[in-house]
Each structure stands twice: as C-alpha cells, then as structure tokens.
Design a protein around this motif. Structure first.
Motif, PDB file in Angstrom:
ATOM      1  N   THR A 110       0.846  -1.193   0.000  1.00 11.56           N
ATOM      2  CA  THR A 110       0.000   0.000   0.000  1.00 11.56           C
ATOM      3  C   THR A 110       0.880   1.241   0.000  1.00 11.56           C
ATOM      4  O   THR A 110       1.868   1.301   0.741  1.00 11.56           O
ATOM      5  CB  THR A 110      -0.905   0.034   1.248  1.00 11.56           C
ATOM      6  OG1 THR A 110      -1.592  -1.207   1.365  1.00 11.56           O
ATOM      7  CG2 THR A 110      -1.909   1.176   1.153  1.00 11.56           C
ATOM      8  N   THR A 111       0.528   2.231  -0.803  1.00 12.25           N
ATOM      9  CA  THR A 111       1.239   3.511  -0.801  1.00 12.25           C
ATOM     10  C   THR A 111       0.532   4.475   0.138  1.00 12.25           C
ATOM     11  O   THR A 111      -0.691   4.661   0.054  1.00 12.25           O
ATOM     12  CB  THR A 111       1.298   4.109  -2.217  1.00 12.25           C
ATOM     13  OG1 THR A 111       1.986   3.195  -3.072  1.00 12.25           O
ATOM     14  CG2 THR A 111       2.042   5.437  -2.217  1.00 12.25           C
ATOM     15  N   LEU A 112       1.292   5.084   1.042  1.00 14.37           N
ATOM     16  CA  LEU A 112       0.735   5.969   2.064  1.00 14.37           C
ATOM     17  C   LEU A 112       1.432   7.320   2.032  1.00 14.37           C
ATOM     18  O   LEU A 112       2.566   7.441   1.568  1.00 14.37           O
ATOM     19  CB  LEU A 112       0.915   5.353   3.464  1.00 14.37           C
ATOM     20  CG  LEU A 112       0.350   3.949   3.694  1.00 14.37           C
ATOM     21  CD1 LEU A 112       0.804   3.440   5.049  1.00 14.37           C
ATOM     22  CD2 LEU A 112      -1.166   3.966   3.595  1.00 14.37           C
ATOM     23  N   GLU A 113       0.750   8.324   2.555  1.00 12.70           N
ATOM     24  CA  GLU A 113       1.369   9.615   2.811  1.00 12.70           C
ATOM     25  C   GLU A 113       1.572   9.756   4.308  1.00 12.70           C
ATOM     26  O   GLU A 113       0.753   9.304   5.096  1.00 12.70           O
ATOM     27  CB  GLU A 113       0.498  10.758   2.293  1.00 12.70           C
ATOM     28  CG  GLU A 113       0.417  10.834   0.776  1.00 12.70           C
ATOM     29  CD  GLU A 113      -0.357  12.048   0.313  1.00 12.70           C
ATOM     30  OE1 GLU A 113      -0.789  12.841   1.185  1.00 12.70           O
ATOM     31  OE2 GLU A 113      -0.533  12.214  -0.912  1.00 12.70           O
ATOM     32  N   ARG A 114       2.644  10.401   4.695  1.00 11.55           N
ATOM     33  CA  ARG A 114       2.869  10.615   6.112  1.00 11.55           C
ATOM     34  C   ARG A 114       3.558  11.955   6.320  1.00 11.55           C
ATOM     35  O   ARG A 114       4.220  12.484   5.420  1.00 11.55           O
ATOM     36  CB  ARG A 114       3.698   9.489   6.726  1.00 11.55           C
ATOM     37  CG  ARG A 114       5.136   9.451   6.249  1.00 11.55           C
ATOM     38  CD  ARG A 114       5.933   8.447   7.044  1.00 11.55           C
ATOM     39  NE  ARG A 114       7.337   8.486   6.706  1.00 11.55           N
ATOM     40  CZ  ARG A 114       8.300   7.921   7.417  1.00 11.55           C
ATOM     41  NH1 ARG A 114       7.985   7.271   8.519  1.00 11.55           N
ATOM     42  NH2 ARG A 114       9.558   8.005   7.056  1.00 11.55           N
ATOM     43  N   ARG A 115       3.437  12.453   7.518  1.00 13.54           N
ATOM     44  CA  ARG A 115       4.062  13.709   7.899  1.00 13.54           C
ATOM     45  C   ARG A 115       4.946  13.441   9.101  1.00 13.54           C
ATOM     46  O   ARG A 115       4.490  12.900  10.112  1.00 13.54           O
ATOM     47  CB  ARG A 115       3.014  14.769   8.241  1.00 13.54           C
ATOM     48  CG  ARG A 115       3.600  16.108   8.649  1.00 13.54           C
ATOM     49  CD  ARG A 115       2.494  17.130   8.882  1.00 13.54           C
ATOM     50  NE  ARG A 115       3.059  18.423   9.271  1.00 13.54           N
ATOM     51  CZ  ARG A 115       3.290  18.792  10.527  1.00 13.54           C
ATOM     52  NH1 ARG A 115       3.007  17.955  11.522  1.00 13.54           N
ATOM     53  NH2 ARG A 115       3.792  19.980  10.802  1.00 13.54           N
ATOM     54  N   THR A 116       6.209  13.794   9.005  1.00 11.17           N
ATOM     55  CA  THR A 116       7.149  13.579  10.104  1.00 11.17           C
ATOM     56  C   THR A 116       7.964  14.843  10.329  1.00 11.17           C
ATOM     57  O   THR A 116       8.066  15.700   9.449  1.00 11.17           O
ATOM     58  CB  THR A 116       8.110  12.416   9.800  1.00 11.17           C
ATOM     59  OG1 THR A 116       8.838  12.727   8.617  1.00 11.17           O
ATOM     60  CG2 THR A 116       7.360  11.116   9.599  1.00 11.17           C
ATOM     61  N   LEU A 117       8.526  14.936  11.511  1.00 13.77           N
ATOM     62  CA  LEU A 117       9.381  16.072  11.836  1.00 13.77           C
ATOM     63  C   LEU A 117      10.775  15.870  11.267  1.00 13.77           C
ATOM     64  O   LEU A 117      11.278  14.744  11.219  1.00 13.77           O
ATOM     65  CB  LEU A 117       9.471  16.242  13.351  1.00 13.77           C
ATOM     66  CG  LEU A 117       8.174  16.614  14.071  1.00 13.77           C
ATOM     67  CD1 LEU A 117       8.389  16.534  15.577  1.00 13.77           C
ATOM     68  CD2 LEU A 117       7.710  18.008  13.668  1.00 13.77           C
ATOM     69  N   PRO A 118      11.434  16.933  10.839  1.00 12.55           N
ATOM     70  CA  PRO A 118      12.832  16.800  10.396  1.00 12.55           C
ATOM     71  C   PRO A 118      13.693  16.265  11.537  1.00 12.55           C
ATOM     72  O   PRO A 118      13.493  16.607  12.691  1.00 12.55           O
ATOM     73  CB  PRO A 118      13.229  18.241  10.027  1.00 12.55           C
ATOM     74  CG  PRO A 118      11.938  18.944   9.792  1.00 12.55           C
ATOM     75  CD  PRO A 118      10.949  18.314  10.725  1.00 12.55           C
ATOM     76  N   ARG A 119      14.650  15.432  11.193  1.00 15.38           N
ATOM     77  CA  ARG A 119      15.527  14.874  12.213  1.00 15.38           C
ATOM     78  C   ARG A 119      16.924  14.721  11.634  1.00 15.38           C
ATOM     79  O   ARG A 119      17.120  14.686  10.429  1.00 15.38           O
ATOM     80  CB  ARG A 119      14.993  13.531  12.698  1.00 15.38           C
ATOM     81  CG  ARG A 119      15.066  12.435  11.653  1.00 15.38           C
ATOM     82  CD  ARG A 119      14.162  11.283  11.975  1.00 15.38           C
ATOM     83  NE  ARG A 119      12.777  11.622  11.735  1.00 15.38           N
ATOM     84  CZ  ARG A 119      11.769  10.766  11.875  1.00 15.38           C
ATOM     85  NH1 ARG A 119      12.013   9.542  12.261  1.00 15.38           N
ATOM     86  NH2 ARG A 119      10.538  11.140  11.627  1.00 15.38           N
TER      87      ARG A 119
END
Length: 443
Positions: A365-374
C-alpha cells in the motif's frame, strides 16, 4: 535505526587505489588494510598509506608495493626499466603500458617477469578467510575482468594472464575495495555517474584511445557523465569492475550525509582539478512524504527469529518495522508484520521479506505521512566512544534520543545501567544541539 549506506562519486573517475584511499579516509582501519596481503597469502606485498593534497582537497593515497619497490602507480620507477600497468592498472596516467596475455609465453620479451592467471587469483580469493559477502563479489569481479580481457584477446576468461605486479595489485585493490565497506558496516552502496577521461593511453603494441578496451566493456550498463576537466585515463578496469559488483545504481531521492566526505587520491596530481574519488556515508531522509507499507501475516515462523527478520528488513532499507501478535485461521497463533519503505527502497525490502521469512504473499500500500525533520549527531561517552543520538527540531525546542544499540553496547563496556546512560547522553545531546543552533543563528 536507519541503516547507513554509501554513495561513490566518481566525478574524476575511479580506480582501485582511489577507492581504498577513500575507505580509509572514511574510517576503515589502516591496520586492516596493511594486514590484507598476508590474509590473501601474498605477504611480500606491502601497503603504503599517506595523506596528500589534490587541488586543495586533503585525501588519502594508497600504494600497493611488491619487494624491490614494484608498484602500479604513476611516477614511480619500475624494476628492470619497464612500466607494467596492465589493463588492471590504475595510475590515471597517459603513459602506461597495458599488459594482459593469453599465457606468459605470448609475451616472450618480458619472460623474466612472472605471471598469474585470472583463475589463479580467483582460487586465492576462494581460499582466503573472507566473509561470504566479500568473497562472492570479489570472485564475480575477477570473472567480469576475465570475460572482458577474454573478449579482447580471444582466450577463455580464467586463462587470461597478468603480470605479477598488476595481478597482486588488482587482487588487493578488489578484495580491499569490497571488504572496506564491510569494515565500515555498510552493505548498501550507490554511485553517481562515472567520468571515463579522454585522450590516449599506451598499450603493449601502441597507443589506444581512452577508455581502454577492457574499461569500455566493463562500464557496459553504468551511467557515464561528462568528463568536464578530467583528462587522461580517469576510470580503469579495476575501478569499473568495482562499480559493477558494488553499486546498486543511483542513490535514493532523499538522503543526508552522516559524516564529512572522504577522499581517495589518484596517483597523478594534475593541479586543475582534484584527481580524487569522493565517498559519502549517508542515511535515508526518513521524513520523506510518501512511503510504501508492506504487510504480511505469518503463522509458521518461530517467534525467536522475528528479530532477525526485522534486522534484515532494516538492512534492506526499511524505515520502520512493526510486528504484533494475531490469531490466524484454525486458531493458529501468528503475527502481523508491517514494514515501511521509501518508494525507491520498496523492492529491496520486499525481496528481503520473502527471503528471510516464510511468507508466500504480502500486501503493498502507498501511504502519505508527515514527520518532523531529524538528524543524527554523535556525543562522546565517558569512555571516549561515540554514541549516535537522533535529534528532532520541534520549533519551540529540541528533543533527542540516543540509539538503543549504542547505549546497550556502552552499558556493557562501562558496567552502568543503560537507562542512566541514555538519560545523561540525551541531556548532553540536547545541550550540544542547542549550542550549535545558537551558533548558526549568530553566523
């Protein structure tokens, strides 16, 4: 923990000694490289390592020497007044002779020099104390070299004969160029397009255009770049074959360097550009906005091997791996596994999932996600060792988390509780990251 990988940048070409220099500059132990000839059963070979300047760039230069000072590099006298840079030579020079023959008898006027066949070198690799990962690639490299020379000279690949100096030099270059990545703990290697150089190079029976015939064959399938200011023989057969057996192709679309660039010097110093190979040690940029989720249910894998499966998926490029207990058909105890990967790494992770588990199918499955820069920084522990710490910039502050594996290893060494060490290094990392952020704002 995000798996590290390497990017080879052959903007000025690549040769075996350039890659060895870059690996040492990146942190591969010099004592490992100096001890390699003895492990390959050629203890008469010695390794010289020095720091040099290439157009203002500090780089490491590696020179492989036989008794009497015989070398394959440019600008050094060779025994008996002959220059023997066979097709595996890598001096980045215009005036090298290239010698590979069907057998020693085919070159009678140099009969005083010993030869080794490609098959002999493969046998030395197969008998040496090497890991399967190194041995497989080193054998394949010499098979490709033999095939290339065999096409040129019309002989079976393993019967191609090389002068003793060049043969042992190529043996150390190829095995060392592969095992050096193992010394760095890296098994995923990518490469940018390679420069081949231009002009002419001296061969056994005259001059031939760059790239030399063997190099032209060995770069088949590799992406080639514009030469820019690079002149002469930039990429050698040894360098080309190392790219063939090591590099998986271009690097992922998103990544970050985790340490400064390492440089391996070529033997020639043209002055107009740095004749050196750049090596970058990187990790994936896990804040990529699109990911592929690979999910499967397994009910016939012993639970104690789930951790080994997770490690294999992370090594293949997975960003994260989660498992949880479930119940399958007929009341069987099972577990569900989900691995997240960047789109460019999904195929590699998928292959690892099939190889290291008992599953016969998965869901993708292809998903979108939002993460903080690290980012990852290193903090010195009480025993002087470096501990990796993942730092996140939250906008109104900084958070940090030491890498679990590093903390556990440190706790074993110093005999202190792991949770105490983690807390201390976390606080130290936050202060260090805040100081760096303040300094950058001032500048």
């Amino acid at each position: 923990m995000t798996a590290r990988f390497a990017i080879i940048d052959p903007a000025a070409g690549i040769s075996g000694d350039m890659l060895l220099g870059a690996l040492v500059d990146a942190g591969a132990p010099p004592e490992w490289l100096r001890g390699l000839p003895e492990r390959l059963r050629c203890p008469e070979v010695t390794i010289g390592i020095e720091e040099v300047d290439r157009c203002g760039v500090r780089a490491r230069r590696v020179v492989v020497r036989l008794p009497g000072g015989l070398t394959e590099g440019p600008g050094e006298a060779h025994a008996r007044g002959h220059v023997h840079a066979h097709p595996l030579g890598h001096g980045h020079e215009h005036g090298h002779e290239h010698h590979a023959h069907a057998s020693p008898a085919d070159h009678a006027h140099h009969g005083e020099h010993a030869h080794r066949h490609v098959g002999d070198l493969i046998a030395m690799i197969e008998e040496a104390p090497l890991s399967p990962w190194v041995r497989e690639r080193a054998v394949r490299a010499f098979e490709l070299l033999g095939e290339a020379e065999g096409r040129i000279h019309g002989v079976p690949p393993r019967e191609v004969a090389l002068h003793e100096v060049g043969a042992l030099d190529a043996l150390v270059d190829i095995v060392g160029g592969i095992e050096g990545f193992e010394q760095l703990g890296i098994s995923r290697i990518y490469a940018w397009p390679v420069a081949l150089g231009e002009g002419w190079v001296r061969a056994a029976h005259g001059v031939i255009p760059v790239p030399a015939p063997a190099t032209a064959i060995l770069v088949e399938g590799l992406e080639v770049r514009s030469n820019g200011p690079v002149a002469g023989e930039a990429t050698t057969p040894t360098g080309a074959v190392l790219l063939r057996v090591l590099a998986e192709g271009p690097p992922p679309a998103r990544w970050r360097a985790v340490q400064g660039a390492a440089w391996g010097a070529g033997g020639r110093d043209p002055g107009a550009y740095p004749n050196a190979l750049r090596l970058l040690i990187c990790e994936g940029a896990t804040e990529a906005g699109e990911v592929v989720a690979l999910t499967t249910d397994v009910d016939d894998l012993t639970p104690e091997y789930v951790e080994a499966l997770r490690e294999a998926l992370l090594a293949a490029g997975a960003l994260d791996v989660q498992t949880w207990a479930t119940h399958g058909k007929k009341g069987r105890a099972s577990f569900r596994l989900e691995a997240l990967a960047a789109p460019g790494e999904a195929a590699s992770v998928e292959e690892a999932l099939f190889r290291h588990s008992t599953t016969i199918g998965l869901r993708r499955t292809t998903l979108e996600r939002r993460t903080l820069p690290r980012r990852t920084i290193e903090v010195r522990a009480e025993d002087g060792s470096a501990v990796r710490v993942k730092v996140r910039d939250l906008g109104d502050g900084i958070s940090a988390k030491p890498e679990y594996d590093d903390i556990i290893e440190l706790a074993r060494r110093v005999g202190r509780p792991a949770h105490e060490l983690a807390r201390e290094l976390q606080d130290r990392a936050v202060r260090s990251a805040a100081d760096q952020a303040g300094a950058s704002r001032v500048n």
